[in-house]
Design a protein around this motif. Sequence first.
Motif, short mmCIF file in Angstrom:
data_model
loop_
_atom_site.label_atom_id
_atom_site.label_comp_id
_atom_site.label_asym_id
_atom_site.label_seq_id
_atom_site.Cartn_x
_atom_site.Cartn_y
_atom_site.Cartn_z
N SER A 182 -6.74 20.79 -8.35
CA SER A 182 -7.10 20.15 -7.08
C SER A 182 -5.86 19.83 -6.25
CB SER A 182 -7.91 18.87 -7.34
OG SER A 182 -7.13 17.92 -8.05
N ASP A 183 -4.71 19.71 -6.92
CA ASP A 183 -3.47 19.49 -6.19
C ASP A 183 -3.18 20.66 -5.25
OD1 ASP A 183 -3.20 17.18 -7.68
OD2 ASP A 183 -1.81 18.07 -9.12
N LEU A 184 -3.48 21.87 -5.72
CA LEU A 184 -3.25 23.05 -4.90
C LEU A 184 -4.30 23.16 -3.80
CD1 LEU A 184 -2.25 25.73 -7.57
CD2 LEU A 184 -0.80 24.15 -6.27
N ASP A 185 -5.51 22.70 -4.08
CA ASP A 185 -6.55 22.71 -3.05
C ASP A 185 -6.13 21.81 -1.87
OD1 ASP A 185 -8.07 24.37 -4.65
OD2 ASP A 185 -9.20 22.71 -5.55
N ALA A 186 -5.59 20.65 -2.21
CA ALA A 186 -5.12 19.74 -1.16
C ALA A 186 -3.94 20.35 -0.43
CB ALA A 186 -4.75 18.40 -1.77
N ARG A 187 -3.07 21.02 -1.16
CA ARG A 187 -1.90 21.66 -0.55
C ARG A 187 -2.33 22.74 0.45
NH1 ARG A 187 3.57 22.48 -1.35
NH2 ARG A 187 4.32 24.60 -1.07
N ASP A 188 -3.42 23.45 0.14
CA ASP A 188 -3.91 24.49 1.06
C ASP A 188 -4.38 23.89 2.39
OD1 ASP A 188 -3.41 26.50 -0.76
OD2 ASP A 188 -5.47 26.54 -1.56
N ARG A 189 -4.71 22.59 2.37
CA ARG A 189 -5.19 21.94 3.58
C ARG A 189 -4.16 20.95 4.13
NH1 ARG A 189 -11.66 21.46 3.32
NH2 ARG A 189 -11.20 21.36 5.54
N TRP A 190 -2.93 21.27 3.90
CA TRP A 190 -1.81 20.39 4.30
C TRP A 190 -1.92 19.96 5.76
CZ3 TRP A 190 2.40 18.91 1.12
CH2 TRP A 190 3.43 18.24 1.80
N ASN A 191 -2.11 20.91 6.64
CA ASN A 191 -2.16 20.59 8.07
C ASN A 191 -3.32 19.67 8.41
OD1 ASN A 191 0.10 22.17 8.50
ND2 ASN A 191 -1.07 23.98 9.12
N ASP A 192 -4.45 19.87 7.71
CA ASP A 192 -5.60 18.99 7.93
C ASP A 192 -5.28 17.56 7.50
OD1 ASP A 192 -7.10 21.13 8.88
OD2 ASP A 192 -7.91 21.60 6.89
N TYR A 193 -4.60 17.44 6.37
CA TYR A 193 -4.20 16.12 5.91
C TYR A 193 -3.25 15.45 6.89
CZ TYR A 193 -6.25 16.02 1.20
OH TYR A 193 -7.12 15.96 0.13
N PHE A 207 5.73 20.57 -8.33
CA PHE A 207 4.59 21.19 -9.01
C PHE A 207 5.07 22.22 -10.03
CE2 PHE A 207 1.16 20.50 -5.50
CZ PHE A 207 1.07 19.18 -5.88
N LEU A 208 6.04 23.05 -9.65
CA LEU A 208 6.58 24.04 -10.57
C LEU A 208 7.27 23.37 -11.75
CD1 LEU A 208 8.02 26.65 -8.04
CD2 LEU A 208 6.03 26.94 -9.52
N GLY A 209 7.94 22.26 -11.47
CA GLY A 209 8.60 21.53 -12.55
C GLY A 209 7.59 20.98 -13.55
N ARG A 210 6.45 20.52 -13.05
CA ARG A 210 5.41 20.01 -13.95
C ARG A 210 4.84 21.13 -14.81
NH1 ARG A 210 2.04 16.02 -9.78
NH2 ARG A 210 3.71 14.48 -9.53
N VAL A 240 0.86 -1.18 0.00
CA VAL A 240 0.00 0.00 0.00
C VAL A 240 0.90 1.23 0.00
CG1 VAL A 240 -1.67 1.33 1.34
CG2 VAL A 240 -1.89 -1.16 1.19
N LEU A 241 0.79 2.05 -1.05
CA LEU A 241 1.57 3.28 -1.15
C LEU A 241 0.65 4.49 -0.97
CD1 LEU A 241 3.81 2.50 -4.27
CD2 LEU A 241 4.48 2.42 -1.87
N GLN A 242 0.96 5.29 0.02
CA GLN A 242 0.20 6.51 0.27
C GLN A 242 1.17 7.68 0.39
OE1 GLN A 242 -3.92 5.06 0.57
NE2 GLN A 242 -3.04 7.11 0.42
N GLY A 243 0.65 8.88 0.24
CA GLY A 243 1.48 10.08 0.36
C GLY A 243 0.78 11.23 -0.32
N MET A 244 1.23 12.43 -0.01
CA MET A 244 0.67 13.60 -0.65
C MET A 244 1.05 13.59 -2.13
SD MET A 244 -1.03 15.23 1.69
CE MET A 244 -1.20 16.98 1.25
N ASP A 245 0.38 14.41 -2.93
CA ASP A 245 0.70 14.50 -4.36
C ASP A 245 2.18 14.82 -4.53
OD1 ASP A 245 -1.95 14.10 -5.35
OD2 ASP A 245 -2.44 16.13 -4.69
#
Length: 344
Positions: free
Chosen positions: A264-275, A248-251, A130-135
């Motif tokens: 949506s990657d940035l939306d998740a990044r805005d909620r980093w602490n919640d994640y 992200f900048l590289g992409r 099982v592989l998990q992690g932020m984007d």
Amino acid sequence: MGKGDKRTDDGSDSGIGKSAGGKHIGKTLKRAENGIESIETGDGAAERLARAAKSSELLSAVWSLPPAQRLMFHAGMQVTQVRGDSTPGFDGDKTDAERFIALSSTEIARYQNLLYANGVRGSRRRLLIVLQGMDASGKGGIVKHVFRQGNPMGIHYHGFGAPTTEERAHDFLWRVERELPDPGWIAVFDRSHYEDIVMPHVYGTLPEETWRARYDIINDFERDLVADGCTIIKIFLVVSREEQKRHFLGRLDDPTKRWKFDMSDLDARDRWNDYMAAWQETFERTSTPAAPWYLVPADNRWYSRAVVSELLRTSLKNMNMTWPALKSGIDPDEAKRRLAAERR
């Protein structure tokens, strides 16, 4: 970073001279390489397996502390305190890690074939990663590099996205159960059933009592899998916010990688602490003796790939499998006579 490493413009690390630890790794890898080269000269299957086990032990010796011990989640461990750019237990550099991965992958392929052969002959042994992690934490690259010499016959990869309409009509584990490895197979989940806890935790899309009840459901589910012969390796790739931003900048700057980016990657990044809070609770509630979590620093992709390679190879080795014998009733001498009698 390991001693003697220097961050380059592409985010990798290059050795500027070798530390004592790095020199030790180089010598150990050479011994492991020699051992691997000698495996097929062993007299019989048992001797070859013994040599393979010895070579695997030499590969493990490059770690000052085994990842299975150093990175396993334990009480009091905080995901927010794991440094994404650290390389715990590995004193080498990128070159050492890539050499390790190349050698380790040959042994993973060997043990994968052994696992598959036993599955064909009725063993219930199988393995789920099982592989998990932020984007942008490197989940996809793990599969590409760690299994570089694996046999596609016997490896099942599945990426989980948001549940489809059909999947929502069933229990949350329904779609997961459909992708579990068959006996003798290795399955790799890019995201998993844990999304069905973390996402409603962060976004409030389900009643709290619903997603909280899933902790115990998942623990029971994984306990039953392990009891039935399925080894589970659960990995969370810990990437720093800075490293994620760089990717992200590289992409965005690379026309060949823009397809990977979504707002949506940035939306998740805005909620980093919640994640991070949601994942912390998940680790605390679902890291069990049967299926522990490993928190792997992932800013240095070469390090996280080396860790996963080590965890996978040692898990397969520790299954203590042997090569299946000929099926009952088969006379090898008779088979040889028939083959020898064929017209050329």
